[in-house]
Design an enzyme around this catalytic site. Structure first.
Site, PDB file in Angstrom:
ATOM      1  N   GLU A 149       3.570 -15.212  -2.663  1.00  0.00           N
ATOM      2  CA  GLU A 149       2.105 -15.071  -2.761  1.00  0.00           C
ATOM      3  C   GLU A 149       1.476 -15.869  -3.898  1.00  0.00           C
ATOM      4  O   GLU A 149       0.607 -15.368  -4.608  1.00  0.00           O
ATOM      5  CB  GLU A 149       1.744 -13.582  -2.893  1.00  0.00           C
ATOM      6  CG  GLU A 149       2.227 -12.762  -1.712  1.00  0.00           C
ATOM      7  CD  GLU A 149       2.129 -11.248  -1.932  1.00  0.00           C
ATOM      8  OE1 GLU A 149       1.470 -10.807  -2.876  1.00  0.00           O
ATOM      9  OE2 GLU A 149       2.733 -10.500  -1.124  1.00  0.00           O
ATOM     10  N   ASN A 188       7.071 -17.265   0.411  1.00  0.00           N
ATOM     11  CA  ASN A 188       6.682 -16.111   1.229  1.00  0.00           C
ATOM     12  C   ASN A 188       5.228 -15.719   0.946  1.00  0.00           C
ATOM     13  O   ASN A 188       4.823 -15.653  -0.218  1.00  0.00           O
ATOM     14  CB  ASN A 188       7.620 -14.942   0.847  1.00  0.00           C
ATOM     15  CG  ASN A 188       7.446 -13.716   1.710  1.00  0.00           C
ATOM     16  OD1 ASN A 188       7.369 -13.815   2.931  1.00  0.00           O
ATOM     17  ND2 ASN A 188       7.384 -12.546   1.089  1.00  0.00           N
ATOM     18  N   HIS A 224       1.374  -8.410   7.465  1.00  0.00           N
ATOM     19  CA  HIS A 224       0.824  -7.068   7.215  1.00  0.00           C
ATOM     20  C   HIS A 224      -0.528  -7.048   7.938  1.00  0.00           C
ATOM     21  O   HIS A 224      -1.493  -7.634   7.449  1.00  0.00           O
ATOM     22  CB  HIS A 224       0.589  -6.844   5.716  1.00  0.00           C
ATOM     23  CG  HIS A 224       1.852  -6.728   4.920  1.00  0.00           C
ATOM     24  ND1 HIS A 224       2.720  -5.669   5.060  1.00  0.00           N
ATOM     25  CD2 HIS A 224       2.396  -7.523   3.972  1.00  0.00           C
ATOM     26  CE1 HIS A 224       3.742  -5.816   4.226  1.00  0.00           C
ATOM     27  NE2 HIS A 224       3.575  -6.941   3.567  1.00  0.00           N
ATOM     28  N   GLU A 254       7.641  -9.285   6.518  1.00  0.00           N
ATOM     29  CA  GLU A 254       7.218  -7.955   6.017  1.00  0.00           C
ATOM     30  C   GLU A 254       6.337  -7.250   7.039  1.00  0.00           C
ATOM     31  O   GLU A 254       5.378  -6.553   6.676  1.00  0.00           O
ATOM     32  CB  GLU A 254       6.447  -8.095   4.697  1.00  0.00           C
ATOM     33  CG  GLU A 254       7.198  -8.835   3.611  1.00  0.00           C
ATOM     34  CD  GLU A 254       6.497  -8.810   2.255  1.00  0.00           C
ATOM     35  OE1 GLU A 254       5.515  -8.069   2.085  1.00  0.00           O
ATOM     36  OE2 GLU A 254       6.946  -9.555   1.367  1.00  0.00           O
ATOM     37  N   ASP A 256       4.178  -5.036   9.308  1.00  0.00           N
ATOM     38  CA  ASP A 256       3.766  -3.671   9.633  1.00  0.00           C
ATOM     39  C   ASP A 256       2.355  -3.737  10.215  1.00  0.00           C
ATOM     40  O   ASP A 256       1.626  -4.699   9.992  1.00  0.00           O
ATOM     41  CB  ASP A 256       3.907  -2.688   8.469  1.00  0.00           C
ATOM     42  CG  ASP A 256       3.162  -3.062   7.209  1.00  0.00           C
ATOM     43  OD1 ASP A 256       2.319  -3.980   7.245  1.00  0.00           O
ATOM     44  OD2 ASP A 256       3.418  -2.420   6.171  1.00  0.00           O
TER      45      ASP A 256
HETATM   46  O1  G3I Z   1       9.119   3.345  -9.429  1.00  0.00           O
HETATM   47  C1  G3I Z   1       7.907   3.888  -9.962  1.00  0.00           C
HETATM   48  C2  G3I Z   1       8.092   5.343 -10.318  1.00  0.00           C
HETATM   49  O2  G3I Z   1       9.050   5.443 -11.336  1.00  0.00           O
HETATM   50  C3  G3I Z   1       6.739   5.923 -10.733  1.00  0.00           C
HETATM   51  O3  G3I Z   1       6.875   7.283 -10.963  1.00  0.00           O
HETATM   52  C4  G3I Z   1       5.699   5.696  -9.640  1.00  0.00           C
HETATM   53  C5  G3I Z   1       4.303   6.198 -10.067  1.00  0.00           C
HETATM   54  O4  G3I Z   1       3.292   5.416  -9.477  1.00  0.00           O
HETATM   55  O5  G3I Z   1       5.607   4.317  -9.403  1.00  0.00           O
HETATM   56  C6  G3I Z   1       6.826   3.758  -8.930  1.00  0.00           C
HETATM   57  O6  G3I Z   1       6.631   2.397  -8.696  1.00  0.00           O
HETATM   58  C7  G3I Z   1       5.856   2.049  -7.580  1.00  0.00           C
HETATM   59  C8  G3I Z   1       6.742   1.192  -6.664  1.00  0.00           C
HETATM   60  O7  G3I Z   1       5.974   0.717  -5.607  1.00  0.00           O
HETATM   61  C9  G3I Z   1       7.946   1.963  -6.114  1.00  0.00           C
HETATM   62  O8  G3I Z   1       7.525   3.003  -5.307  1.00  0.00           O
HETATM   63  C10 G3I Z   1       4.666   1.250  -8.042  1.00  0.00           C
HETATM   64  O9  G3I Z   1       3.792   2.106  -8.755  1.00  0.00           O
HETATM   65  C11 G3I Z   1       3.934   0.646  -6.871  1.00  0.00           C
HETATM   66  O10 G3I Z   1       2.934  -0.239  -7.332  1.00  0.00           O
HETATM   67  C12 G3I Z   1       4.921  -0.135  -6.023  1.00  0.00           C
HETATM   68  O11 G3I Z   1       4.239  -0.658  -4.903  1.00  0.00           O
HETATM   69  C13 G3I Z   1       4.922  -1.686  -4.231  1.00  0.00           C
HETATM   70  C14 G3I Z   1       4.089  -2.957  -4.254  1.00  0.00           C
HETATM   71  O12 G3I Z   1       4.724  -3.968  -3.501  1.00  0.00           O
HETATM   72  C15 G3I Z   1       3.919  -3.453  -5.693  1.00  0.00           C
HETATM   73  O13 G3I Z   1       2.933  -4.346  -5.797  1.00  0.00           O
HETATM   74  C16 G3I Z   1       5.176  -1.240  -2.803  1.00  0.00           C
HETATM   75  O14 G3I Z   1       6.088  -0.146  -2.797  1.00  0.00           O
HETATM   76  C17 G3I Z   1       5.758  -2.397  -2.010  1.00  0.00           C
HETATM   77  O15 G3I Z   1       5.810  -2.045  -0.644  1.00  0.00           O
HETATM   78  C18 G3I Z   1       4.858  -3.618  -2.147  1.00  0.00           C
HETATM   79  O16 G3I Z   1       5.459  -4.684  -1.445  1.00  0.00           O
HETATM   80  C19 G3I Z   1       4.712  -5.898  -1.366  1.00  0.00           C
HETATM   81  C20 G3I Z   1       5.711  -7.039  -1.362  1.00  0.00           C
HETATM   82  O17 G3I Z   1       6.540  -6.956  -2.498  1.00  0.00           O
HETATM   83  C21 G3I Z   1       5.007  -8.385  -1.317  1.00  0.00           C
HETATM   84  N1  G3I Z   1       4.099  -8.457  -0.180  1.00  0.00           N
HETATM   85  C22 G3I Z   1       3.154  -7.346  -0.055  1.00  0.00           C
HETATM   86  C23 G3I Z   1       3.886  -6.008  -0.060  1.00  0.00           C
HETATM   87  C24 G3I Z   1       2.939  -4.855   0.137  1.00  0.00           C
HETATM   88  O18 G3I Z   1       2.028  -4.745  -0.911  1.00  0.00           O
END
Ligand code: G3I
Length: 332
Positions: A149, A188, A224, A254, A256
């Site tokens: 990105e 990507n 997405h 990715e 969905d």
């Molecule tokens: O691991 C911590 C945890 O310890 C904490 O308690 C909790 C509280 O908010 O946060 C947890 O981390 C989160 C993490 O996901 C794991 O669940 C982050 O806050 C959260 O921001 C993070 O979001 C991820 C996001 O990328 C980050 O920007 C999503 O799960 C993940 O699906 C998403 O994936 C991205 C790809 O990498 C790139 N393309 C888009 C895609 C969707 O946004």
């Protein structure tokens, strides 16, 4: 009998058939194709059904979060590979390919990365991270999302802590190649599946990289999307073809599909299935499109769970979208 009842009965029948049909992975393997899912490794330990379906249905996994900088290098120079290793072991045990995600992204960076660094310091940071992470899994990760990105929705390069280093994009690819010469290296992005200004900008960027001899092997289209997405309307096949002509391997990385929108639930599930089916068909119709990965696989665990975007429901039952992919993979 009212139409709704008919369609519900038909859906139940199709679901029963889907459960007994061949797993997606078996169908993909028959055609030398990869079907993947993004994984949170902690769930492999917590939910046996999660691990069972993942191994049964998919032959490729990608770390949804655990291979990002913020997860691996929380403090400078200190790495935590526990969950990434867990995923690697699971993949190896179940004969699955692995996609590494991701080496250069403007999000999910540890706080220390927002300090002020000179270009030389940033180069050293990037080099050390790539050598450590890519080097650790050398020969075991088939594809790396080296850059994720980098192009914004305005079609310009996004601001990122990496930009203090001129040519950070190019450097990241070269460092990744050095660290693992066998891994295929990908750019990507999302919102670039069809023709349009963002896709044009990515095309120009990747064409330039190829012309300068940067080791770039493939492009990932995230997909997405929501129920309004139509590959035909955005001319997705044509878009993929121009990237293919650059000599790049193409992956759907990715996917969905948000279920929200008008219509009955049955109609929306059917429409969701159609979007999955059409994107799979476009990919299978492009000889260089070799993998199709979902961002998760069950609505129980998705970055947007509330909109039920995946192919298994929250109880791990296959949805019409599952059947659509099964059928698309079965077609010659
Ligand atoms: O691991 C911590 C945890 O310890 C904490 O308690 C909790 C509280 O908010 O946060 C947890 O981390 C989160 C993490 O996901 C794991 O669940 C982050 O806050 C959260 O921001 C993070 O979001 C991820 C996001 O990328 C980050 O920007 C999503 O799960 C993940 O699906 C998403 O994936 C991205 C790809 O990498 C790139 N393309 C888009 C895609 C969707 O946004």
């Amino acid at each position: 009998m009212p139409f709704r009842l008919w369609s519900l009965m038909l859906m139940c029948l199709l679901m029963a058939l889907a459960q007994s049909g061949p797993p997606l992975r078996a169908l993909a393997e028959k055609r030398n194709f990869q079907i993947g899912a993004a994984v949170e490794p902690s769930l492999l330990l917590q939910e046996p059904e999660y691990a069972r379906i993942l191994a049964q249905e998919f032959n490729l996994v990608v770390a949804e979060n655990v291979m990002k900088w913020g997860a691996l290098q929380t403090s400078r120079g200190q790495y935590n590979f526990a969950l990434a290793d867990l995923l690697m072991d699971f993949a190896q045990k179940n004969r699955m390919a692995v996609r590494g995600h991701t080496l250069v992204w403007h999000q999910q960076l540890p706080r220390w990365m927002y300090g002020s660094f000179s270009p030389a310091e940033m180069e050293a940071i990037l080099r050390e991270h790539i050598q450590t992470v890519v080097g650790r899994y050398r020969g075991r990760i088939a594809y790396w999302d080296v850059v994720n990105e980098a192009v914004g929705d305005d079609a310009k390069l996004r601001p990122t802590p990496f930009e203090v280093l001129p040519d950070y994009l190019e450097k990241a690819f070269r460092l990744a190649r050095e660290a693992d010469p066998q891994a295929k290296l990908f750019y990507n992005d999302y919102g670039a599946e069809g023709l349009g200004p963002k896709s044009d900008a990515i095309y120009a960027l990747l064409k330039g990289l190829k012309e300068r001899g940067v080791p770039l092997d493939g492009v990932g289209f995230q997909v997405h999307v929501d129920l309004g997405f139509s590959p035909g309307a955005v001319r997705m096949a044509e878009n993929l073809e121009r990237f293919a002509r650059l000599g790049l391997e193409i992956h759907i990385t990715e996917m969905d599909v948000r279920l929200s929108g008008p219509g009955s639930r049955a109609e929306r599930l059917e429409k969701q299935a159609q979007v999955y089916r059409e994107v799979m068909r476009v990919c299978l119709g492009q000889p260089r499109c070799k993998a199709f990965t979902l961002w998760g696989f069950t609505d129980a665990h998705s970055w947007r769970s509330a909109s039920e975007p995946l192919i298994f429901d929250a109880d791990y039952k296959p949805k019409p979208a599952y059947l659509a992919l099964q059928q698309a993979l079965q077609r010659p």
